[in-house]
Design a protein around this motif. Structure first.
Motif, PDB file in Angstrom:
ATOM      1  N   THR A   1       3.108  28.831  22.841  1.00  0.00           N
ATOM      2  CA  THR A   1       4.527  29.056  22.576  1.00  0.00           C
ATOM      3  C   THR A   1       4.989  27.928  21.671  1.00  0.00           C
ATOM      4  O   THR A   1       4.895  26.752  22.035  1.00  0.00           O
ATOM      5  CB  THR A   1       5.342  29.056  23.877  1.00  0.00           C
ATOM      6  OG1 THR A   1       4.787  30.016  24.772  1.00  0.00           O
ATOM      7  CG2 THR A   1       6.797  29.393  23.604  1.00  0.00           C
ATOM      8  N   ALA A   2       5.447  28.272  20.484  1.00  0.00           N
ATOM      9  CA  ALA A   2       5.866  27.264  19.517  1.00  0.00           C
ATOM     10  C   ALA A   2       7.216  27.654  18.946  1.00  0.00           C
ATOM     11  O   ALA A   2       7.489  28.830  18.712  1.00  0.00           O
ATOM     12  CB  ALA A   2       4.837  27.141  18.396  1.00  0.00           C
ATOM     13  N   GLY A   3       8.043  26.636  18.738  1.00  0.00           N
ATOM     14  CA  GLY A   3       9.349  26.910  18.158  1.00  0.00           C
ATOM     15  C   GLY A   3      10.183  25.657  18.068  1.00  0.00           C
ATOM     16  O   GLY A   3       9.661  24.542  18.029  1.00  0.00           O
ATOM     17  N   ALA A   4      11.482  25.867  18.069  1.00  0.00           N
ATOM     18  CA  ALA A   4      12.455  24.814  17.803  1.00  0.00           C
ATOM     19  C   ALA A   4      12.209  23.528  18.587  1.00  0.00           C
ATOM     20  O   ALA A   4      12.231  22.448  18.026  1.00  0.00           O
ATOM     21  CB  ALA A   4      13.859  25.342  18.088  1.00  0.00           C
ATOM     22  N   ASP A   5      11.995  23.635  19.884  1.00  0.00           N
ATOM     23  CA  ASP A   5      11.862  22.430  20.694  1.00  0.00           C
ATOM     24  C   ASP A   5      10.647  22.472  21.610  1.00  0.00           C
ATOM     25  O   ASP A   5      10.593  21.760  22.601  1.00  0.00           O
ATOM     26  CB  ASP A   5      13.125  22.210  21.531  1.00  0.00           C
ATOM     27  CG  ASP A   5      13.387  23.373  22.479  1.00  0.00           C
ATOM     28  OD1 ASP A   5      12.684  24.395  22.393  1.00  0.00           O
ATOM     29  OD2 ASP A   5      14.308  23.256  23.302  1.00  0.00           O
ATOM     30  N   MET A   6       9.651  23.307  21.266  1.00  0.00           N
ATOM     31  CA  MET A   6       8.512  23.452  22.148  1.00  0.00           C
ATOM     32  C   MET A   6       7.252  23.788  21.368  1.00  0.00           C
ATOM     33  O   MET A   6       7.295  24.547  20.407  1.00  0.00           O
ATOM     34  CB  MET A   6       8.782  24.570  23.162  1.00  0.00           C
ATOM     35  CG  MET A   6       7.639  24.822  24.128  1.00  0.00           C
ATOM     36  SD  MET A   6       7.983  26.143  25.293  1.00  0.00           S
ATOM     37  CE  MET A   6       9.235  25.379  26.290  1.00  0.00           C
ATOM     38  N   ASP A   7       6.161  23.193  21.787  1.00  0.00           N
ATOM     39  CA  ASP A   7       4.843  23.577  21.295  1.00  0.00           C
ATOM     40  C   ASP A   7       3.887  23.364  22.462  1.00  0.00           C
ATOM     41  O   ASP A   7       3.414  22.255  22.691  1.00  0.00           O
ATOM     42  CB  ASP A   7       4.436  22.751  20.081  1.00  0.00           C
ATOM     43  CG  ASP A   7       3.208  23.316  19.386  1.00  0.00           C
ATOM     44  OD1 ASP A   7       2.572  24.242  19.933  1.00  0.00           O
ATOM     45  OD2 ASP A   7       2.872  22.833  18.291  1.00  0.00           O
ATOM     46  N   GLU A   8       3.691  24.416  23.246  1.00  0.00           N
ATOM     47  CA  GLU A   8       2.901  24.344  24.475  1.00  0.00           C
ATOM     48  C   GLU A   8       1.770  25.367  24.430  1.00  0.00           C
ATOM     49  O   GLU A   8       1.962  26.488  23.971  1.00  0.00           O
ATOM     50  CB  GLU A   8       3.753  24.660  25.709  1.00  0.00           C
ATOM     51  CG  GLU A   8       4.711  23.584  26.106  1.00  0.00           C
ATOM     52  CD  GLU A   8       4.039  22.383  26.733  1.00  0.00           C
ATOM     53  OE1 GLU A   8       3.115  22.542  27.563  1.00  0.00           O
ATOM     54  OE2 GLU A   8       4.458  21.266  26.406  1.00  0.00           O
TER      55      GLU A   8
END
Length: 150
Positions: A91-98
């Motif tokens: 899950t990657a995006g504005a405030d997350m890359d997990e």
């Protein structure tokens, strides 16, 4: 140097639908699109599923007008129809890359299907709480999609 171990959480839910319908919610693009983003202020801009061992899904969703705040891609590392699905998810995006591992177990019960979910490999307590909240919404979304028509 101190390192923190990766974290996990478990959720479960009884759905009043047979295991085949709950399985389809994870492996059919049209159904997945409907529950993966239950926040009414968000939208899903694209959702593709390759339903097979080694396949997976790709979803773009979010609150921006185009629904592209986050991208979630998953590979089905274990694909045992109607019983077990293990997804390696990024899950990657504005405030997350997990990057996580999600295990979905389905078992028939008298009232429908028991879904046991384990999400593992989370980097911190804040991510655990964010993901747990998101998955709780998603499990509610699945329940709504699988509920019998009134």
């Amino acid at each position: 140097m101190t390192t923190t171990g990766l974290l996990s959480f478990d959720l479960d839910r009884i759905h009043s639908a047979p295991p085949e319908r709950v399985w389809a919610a994870f492996t059919t693009a049209d159904l997945l699109r409907r529950w993966v983003c239950p926040d009414p202020e968000w939208s899903v801009s694209s959702c593709e599923v390759d339903a097979r061992s080694g396949g997976g899904y790709a979803i773009r969703f979010g609150p921006r007008p185009a629904g592209d705040e986050y991208c979630e891609t998953a590979t089905f590392s274990v694909y045992e129809p109607v019983t077990r699905l293990v997804l390696d998810v990024r899950t990657a995006g504005a405030d997350m890359d997990e990057t996580t591992s999600c295990t979905v177990l389905l078992r028939p019960v008298d009232t429908g299907t028991r879904l046991d979910l384990t999400v593992a490999g989370l980097s911190g307590e804040d991510v655990v709480e964010s993901m747990r909240t998101g998955w709780q919404w998603c499990l509610e979304g699945i329940a709504e999609q699988l509920a019998p028509a009134a």
